[in-house]
Design an enzyme around this catalytic site. Structure first.
Site, PDB file in Angstrom:
ATOM      1  N   SER A 224      37.034  48.958  41.718  1.00  0.00           N
ATOM      2  CA  SER A 224      37.580  49.175  43.142  1.00  0.00           C
ATOM      3  C   SER A 224      37.074  50.352  43.680  1.00  0.00           C
ATOM      4  O   SER A 224      35.796  50.550  43.644  1.00  0.00           O
ATOM      5  CB  SER A 224      39.030  49.173  42.995  1.00  0.00           C
ATOM      6  OG  SER A 224      39.744  48.743  44.021  1.00  0.00           O
TER       7      SER A 224
ATOM      8  N   ASP B 267      38.590  37.459  44.492  1.00  0.00           N
ATOM      9  CA  ASP B 267      39.135  38.805  45.130  1.00  0.00           C
ATOM     10  C   ASP B 267      39.064  38.923  46.663  1.00  0.00           C
ATOM     11  O   ASP B 267      37.816  38.940  47.274  1.00  0.00           O
ATOM     12  CB  ASP B 267      38.262  39.934  44.662  1.00  0.00           C
ATOM     13  CG  ASP B 267      38.675  41.082  44.828  1.00  0.00           C
ATOM     14  OD1 ASP B 267      39.582  41.596  45.495  1.00  0.00           O
ATOM     15  OD2 ASP B 267      37.804  42.353  44.081  1.00  0.00           O
TER      16      ASP B 267
ATOM     17  N   HIS C  23      41.046  40.421  41.744  1.00  0.00           N
ATOM     18  CA  HIS C  23      40.431  42.103  41.714  1.00  0.00           C
ATOM     19  C   HIS C  23      40.581  42.494  40.312  1.00  0.00           C
ATOM     20  O   HIS C  23      40.092  43.224  39.688  1.00  0.00           O
ATOM     21  CB  HIS C  23      41.492  42.701  42.669  1.00  0.00           C
ATOM     22  CG  HIS C  23      41.054  44.040  42.981  1.00  0.00           C
ATOM     23  ND1 HIS C  23      39.660  44.230  43.668  1.00  0.00           N
ATOM     24  CD2 HIS C  23      41.379  45.504  42.933  1.00  0.00           C
ATOM     25  CE1 HIS C  23      39.487  45.646  43.981  1.00  0.00           C
ATOM     26  NE2 HIS C  23      40.621  46.449  43.308  1.00  0.00           N
TER      27      HIS C  23
END
Length: 709
Positions: free
Chosen positions: A560, A645, A677
């Site tokens: 991320s 995602d 994600h």
């Protein structure tokens, strides 16, 4: 974008020595017996944690103390790698840990356990009937009975204090589907979009959660009412809100719920949620936090019903603002900012029985502890200390009952003395595994940054570390971006797993992380390629000077925002690193601004849209986008991403991989079409871990062995 519980599974792959047999209980109703996924019997002969060992741990979930404070009801989830499934089961034990009993042994999914009828019954959610419904049973596991038959099932519930009513959460349709607009085109697959927030996290927004209230009598529910009938708003809020966002008043006359009553673009750019009161008798709804402009969530009534406590952020659009603890006097409407003099987030809280004190969970200097808060004096006093994280808190009989973990141990349940914070483990769910493992030392090290500040950095050493040898090292870059590198235990990014594979792990609490005061946390907004990147380099440079770290074999990884950090460092590391791996990272900030769903995050942290040429903060952000430094890439890089995602689209990873390939940089990409994600499916998680270490071992371990010269 900030994910409070976000870590991607990263674990080692060698040394598999275990049995896949599952234990079964013999004292449960015979109808529940069978090939249920349960506790693994495991033999670890080399003492090292592997992906398969990691997946053998039981994962403790909900913890509920009985009304008389004598028993604890809790959930444990087990994993079966071969079946590629998980299975939650329910347990009960005394508050001293004695007389443990498994209440369910099924391959249905039992969750959300609660005591009802003064502790004479247990209620829970099970999907045994095909959809998730509320079931009840006796505290010994007998007499299981389904009490709801809600179409398409429910996702959470809570009974009123008198057990005459029940709240539950159910998804409702929002907007018109294609078959509604064009009934003659039943096979058409298109979606018509007219406004923002058409997708969220990993789903297209075609359903939203609503809260319902129903009468409960004779083990049946009736007279079901939608608290938000005909309203296009979520309650609780997507994507992660649950039953904690709802509460009953002690007299059962009022329901408090959390909602952000906005849609479309207004919803996409705002974090302004509120606490609403629903009068059960009249059906009237009142906004209790109107004028408070940030997130207001997780209401809890005091035991006597005279006050309401909740978590509140101040600024609209800033999801990483300080999570404050507020209390309202319901007779006068007066609000008290309880943690005004406490420069840290309130992560969770409960009321004490005196109606004057709250117990809260808060992270301070990368260790999450329990505190007491006096409403009148606003005095916040520590209860616990030590190198660990508390993850929940509940009232026991003169003690606190809490889940706790560390980098070296998954969640277990503890009994905590209020007077001195002494904690006693009572669940021992994973003792049979942990006692076979050798964990590496976790060191708390303070490192000076380029601007003269002190930064806490966790250093995790390989098991049986020998300072006379040299080891490769991995710099761990945190996601969030505002998510503390605390004493977390992760089934995604497991630092002990990395250490078990012969790496020294360097995990800095760089600028932009909570737990070190609001100024430290807020510095990162609008400065993505700035001070926090210098902090990363300060940490790895400090460890590279140690004689036991081979500075020619340094790697860097993260997910991320941590994945963004990997991409950024790939173009700005001055040949420090020999290999990179980025998961779900932002590669092109301009594309990210228009691809992501929660626009409040992009507006606050990036500073605004890239086309606003007069916005100095935004222009600084986009000038430091990782894709602008690809011409400086010179180091092997691996990229992983999930195609579901919608927070950071997989196209970001594909762009980075294509750039590396076109520049002839050694590169590899691992794409998961069925992951978001995170990487949640067991076999996908193990695949990721194997490829993770195959990649770093290839570039950081010539011959696959640690240098012992």
């Amino acid at each position: 974008m900030k994910l409070k519980s976000f870590f991607i599974m990263v674990m080692a792959t060698t040394g598999l020595l275990l049995s896949c047999n599952n234990e079964q209980k013999s004292d449960t109703d015979s109808k529940n017996l069978g090939e249920a996924i349960g506790r693994s019997k495991i033999k670890v002969e080399n003492g090292l944690i592997t992906p398969e060992v990691l997946y053998s741990f039981g994962r403790i979930g909900s913890v509920e103390v009985s009304p008389d404070k004598s028993k604890i009801l809790y959930q444990v989830t087990y994993v079966d790698i071969k079946q590629n499934k998980t299975n939650p089961e329910l347990f009960v034990m005394n508050t001293d840990g004695s007389d443990k009993k498994q209440l369910t042994v099924t391959n249905a999914r039992e969750s959300n356990p609660q005591w009802i009828s003064g502790g004479k019954k247990v209620a829970f959610i099970s999907n045994e009937s095909g959809t998730s419904q509320i079931w009840i049973m006796n505290p010994d596991g007998s007499g299981m009975k389904k009490i709801t038959d809600v179409e398409e099932g429910i996702t959470g519930f809570v009974f009123s204090p008198d057990n005459k009513k029940v709240l539950f959460i159910k998804n409702v349709k929002v907007g018109e589907a294609i078959k509604d607009k064009h009934p003659d085109l039943p096979e058409a697959s298109g979606r018509i979009v007219d406004n923002l927030m058409y997708k969220h996290w990993d789903s297209w927004v075609e359903e939203i959660p609503h809260t319902f209230v129903a009468d409960f009598s004779d083990d049946k529910v009736s007279n079901i009412i939608d608290l938000l009938q005909d309203e296009p708003y979520e309650a609780p809020m997507l994507p992660f809100g649950g039953i904690e966002q709802l509460a009953w008043s002690p007299d059962g006359k009022t329901i408090a719920y959390t909602s952000r009553k906005k849609t479309g673009k207004e919803y996409a750019v705002s974090t302004n949620s509120d606490i609403f009161f629903y009068d059960v008798e009249s059906g009237k709804t009142t906004n209790m936090t109107e004028g408070m402009m940030g997130y207001d969530v997780n209401p809890q009534f005091s035991p006597d019903g005279s006050k309401l406590a909740w978590q509140s952020m101040e600024r609209d659009g800033y999801e990483a603002d300080k999570n404050r603890l507020f209390v309202m006097d319901l007779a006068t409407g007066d609000k008290t900012y309880v943690t005004e003099n406490f420069d840290y987030n309130t992560d969770a809280f409960i009321w004490n029985t005196d109606n004057k004190t709250l117990y809260l969970v808060a992270c301070v200097e990368a260790k999450t502890q329990l505190f007491s808060a006096d409403i009148r004096s606003k005095q916040i006093s520590p209860i616990t200390k030590g190198k660990h994280d508390y993850a929940s808190v509940a009232l026991g009989n003169g003690k606190l009952i809490a889940k706790r973990h560390s980098m070296s141990q998954p969640d277990e349940i503890y009994s905590v003395e209020l007077t001195n914070g002494q904690a006693t483990e009572i669940s021992f769910e994973n003792k049979h595994i942990l006692e076979q493992l050798t964990m590496g030392e976790t060191e708390e090290r303070w490192i000076e940054t380029t601007d003269g500040k002190q930064m806490l950095t966790w250093v995790v050493y390989p098991p049986d570390f020998d300072s006379s040898k040299t080891y490769p090292a991995l710099l761990y870059c945190q996601g969030g971006p505002q998510s503390t590198v605390s004493q977390f235990w992760s089934y995604r990014w497991n630092l002990q797993m990395m250490a078990a594979n012969g790496y020294i792990v360097v995990a800095p609490n760089r600028r932009g992380l909570p737990g070190f005061g609001q100024e430290w946390n807020e510095q990162i907004s609008g400065d993505y390629g700035g001070q926090n990147m210098k902090d990363y380099l300060s940490a790895i440079d400090a460890l590279a000077q140690e004689p036991y770290v081979d500075e020619t074999r340094l790697g860097c990884t993260g997910a991320s925002y941590g994945g963004f950090s990997v991409y950024w460092l790939a173009g700005n590391h001055d040949k420090r690193f020999k290999a990179f791996l980025s998961h779900a990272g932002i590669f092109n900030l301009e594309a990210q601004y228009l691809e992501t769903e929660e626009m409040w995050f992009a507006n606050w942290d990036m500073g605004g849209p890239y086309w606003d040429k007069l916005n100095a903060v935004a222009q600084k952000t986009y000038a430091t986008s990782p894709h602008r430094f690809v011409d400086k890439w010179d180091t092997p890089i691996m990229i992983t991403h999930g195609e579901l995602d919608y927070r950071i689209l997989a196209s970001q990873g594909m762009m980075a991989f294509n750039a590396a390939q076109l520049r002839d940089i050694p590169s590899r990409m691992l794409i998961f079409p069925d992951e978001n994600h995170w990487i949640s499916k067991p076999q996908n998680g193990i695949l990721f871990q194997r490829e993770f270490f195959r990649w770093f071992d290839q570039w950081l371990k010539p011959g696959g062995k640690v240098n012992t010269q």
